[in-house]
Design a protein around this motif. Structure first.
Motif, PDB file in Angstrom:
ATOM      1  N   TYR A 273       0.831  -1.203   0.000  1.00 42.26           N
ATOM      2  CA  TYR A 273       0.000   0.000   0.000  1.00 42.26           C
ATOM      3  C   TYR A 273       0.871   1.262   0.000  1.00 42.26           C
ATOM      4  CZ  TYR A 273      -3.791  -3.184   1.450  1.00 42.26           C
ATOM      5  OH  TYR A 273      -4.703  -4.195   1.532  1.00 42.26           O
ATOM      6  N   ASN A 298     -11.014  -7.635  -7.050  1.00 45.97           N
ATOM      7  CA  ASN A 298     -10.747  -7.766  -5.610  1.00 45.97           C
ATOM      8  C   ASN A 298     -11.237  -9.112  -5.068  1.00 45.97           C
ATOM      9  OD1 ASN A 298      -9.446  -6.554  -3.434  1.00 45.97           O
ATOM     10  ND2 ASN A 298     -11.370  -5.804  -2.553  1.00 45.97           N
ATOM     11  N   THR A 303      -6.840 -10.549   1.136  1.00 50.30           N
ATOM     12  CA  THR A 303      -6.154  -9.304   0.802  1.00 50.30           C
ATOM     13  C   THR A 303      -7.076  -8.361   0.045  1.00 50.30           C
ATOM     14  OG1 THR A 303      -4.012 -10.407   0.678  1.00 50.30           O
ATOM     15  CG2 THR A 303      -4.190  -8.293  -0.416  1.00 50.30           C
ATOM     16  N   ASP A 304      -6.951  -7.088   0.348  1.00 47.01           N
ATOM     17  CA  ASP A 304      -7.714  -6.055  -0.349  1.00 47.01           C
ATOM     18  C   ASP A 304      -6.767  -5.259  -1.245  1.00 47.01           C
ATOM     19  OD1 ASP A 304      -9.396  -4.105  -1.236  1.00 47.01           O
ATOM     20  OD2 ASP A 304      -9.651  -3.115   0.720  1.00 47.01           O
ATOM     21  N   SER A 306      -7.991  -3.258  -3.645  1.00 48.80           N
ATOM     22  CA  SER A 306      -8.818  -2.231  -4.289  1.00 48.80           C
ATOM     23  C   SER A 306      -8.317  -0.809  -4.096  1.00 48.80           C
ATOM     24  CB  SER A 306     -10.261  -2.337  -3.799  1.00 48.80           C
ATOM     25  OG  SER A 306     -10.349  -2.021  -2.411  1.00 48.80           O
ATOM     26  N   THR A 307      -7.526  -0.558  -3.050  1.00 55.04           N
ATOM     27  CA  THR A 307      -7.083   0.817  -2.791  1.00 55.04           C
ATOM     28  C   THR A 307      -5.857   1.221  -3.608  1.00 55.04           C
ATOM     29  OG1 THR A 307      -5.665   0.135  -0.939  1.00 55.04           O
ATOM     30  CG2 THR A 307      -7.970   0.678  -0.434  1.00 55.04           C
TER      31      THR A 307
END
Length: 381
Positions: A273, A298, A303-304, A306-307
């Protein structure tokens, strides 16, 4: 090593799962069969030997007549096929885990004889020397960096040739390494200069791509990273000194990983990130099971993604497979470079003839005609 013109490698090799395709092998270009007069002293003794210096620095005596080859661990099958213009003769055994990879590539269609070879290693560390010796190979090709395997293989008394991957004296540059492999094969088979034309054709592609990139202003170049592996919520990145480093260096992008990670490094998602690359390259089948759609939608368990900026802008690219995993050294390296450049700089490469370049390369050098279905599957990523 012939002087390598500084270049960028294109066209990340996507999966050539050429399901349902017919036989697309084309007739190989005719070779000159004329015989020139040579003295008996100039003709290699078919029962003789010659010496080869491999990438581990070993001087090895190999037979002039090689008809049985075993390949342990080193992912050189596609390069070996390119050396023989679309065939893979004489291979009697290779790392067993490679066979599953081959079934997902076009290599199985170009050189189906590879599917008939015996397994000799069932995993990267499971060396079966007894089975190898039963195959009675004339030579064994292995990973020059694997000292444990080297010791076991050399104890067999069979000539063993080490091929470099990463961690060698020369940099782990995929655009250079595949040519080093080809040139070592020339030494092994006693055919100096055989691959000159093939290498020159690849360098021409690289030069063209590199010249286009050179005209792109620095402030218009994105940041990028390569996700090498992912398992159980833990990402592994391609850091300084790996093949990924040199792909991104050739592309002229900002490598967000190189200054903070060395080698193939496990990191946490918080670090990813923080890096927040503009472009995320996925290493592809054989090393990474994630696909572009998994990340963009996603759907990665635990785990994400998307950001990430790359996900928000839909700039996630899965290399998949062509001849082999496209981020590792392979004879498609110039095409990989072109593919990557087209995705990295879509405006600058809007008129680049990627499809035609791939078709011509495969036809001329592998004797294989790529179909529309092949290209659609390859380039959808």
């Amino acid at each position: 090593m012939k002087k390598y013109v500084s270049v960028l490698l294109v066209a990340c090799m996507t999966t050539f799962l050429f399901a349902g395709c017919g036989d697309k092998k084309t007739e190989k270009p005719a070779t000159d069969t004329s015989v020139t007069e040579t003295s008996e002293a100039e003709t290699p003794d078919p029962n003789g030997i010659h010496t080869v210096v491999d990438h581990a620095g070993n001087t090895v005596e190999v037979p002039n007549n090689i008809s049985r080859v075993v390949i342990d661990q080193i992912p050189i099958l596609s390069t070996y096929m390119a050396y023989f213009g679309g065939d893979a003769p004489n291979i009697v055994g290779y790392c067993g885990s490679f066979k599953d990879t081959i079934t997902k590539t076009v290599l199985k269609d170009i050189a189906p004889e590879l599917m008939e070879s015996s397994d000799t290693v069932y995993a990267q560390s499971d060396l079966n020397i007894e089975e190898i010796m039963k195959l009675q190979p004339d030579v064994i090709f292995y990973n020059a960096g694997n000292k444990e395997h080297a010791q076991i293989l050399q104890s067999s008394g069979i000539p063993c040739i080490g091929f470099a991957t990463i961690g060698a004296e020369t940099e782990a540059d995929p655009l250079v390494r595949y040519q080093e492999w080809l040139e070592l094969l020339e030494d092994v088979f006693g055919e100096s200069g055989k691959m000159d034309a093939f290498e020159e054709a690849g360098n021409k592609i690289v030069d063209d791509v590199e010249s286009r990139i050179a005209n792109i202003p620095e402030n218009e170049r994105p940041s990028a990273m390569i996700l090498w592996k992912y398992a159980d919520g833990v990402p592994q990145v391609s850091g300084q000194g790996t093949f990924g480093t040199y792909w991104l260096k050739h592309l002229g992008v900002t490598d967000v990983v190189a200054s903070e990670a060395k080698g193939f490094t496990q990191v946490n998602m918080e670090q990813v990130y923080n890096w927040d690359p503009d472009i995320l390259f996925l290493d592809g089948p054989g090393l990474l099971s994630l696909k572009t759609a998994d990340v963009l939608e996603n759907n990665v368990e635990g785990t994400d993604f998307s950001t990430l900026t790359a996900v928000k802008n839909k700039r996630v690219y899965d290399t998949t497979l062509g001849m082999w995993n496209w981020f590792t050294p392979n004879p498609d390296a110039p095409l990989v470079f072109a593919w990557m450049a087209c995705n990295t700089y879509p405006e600058a490469f809007a008129d680049y003839p990627l499809e035609d370049t791939i078709r011509e390369y495969y036809h001329d050098w592998y004797g294989y005609d790529v179909t529309d279905a092949d290209l659609e599957e390859m380039l959808q990523y």
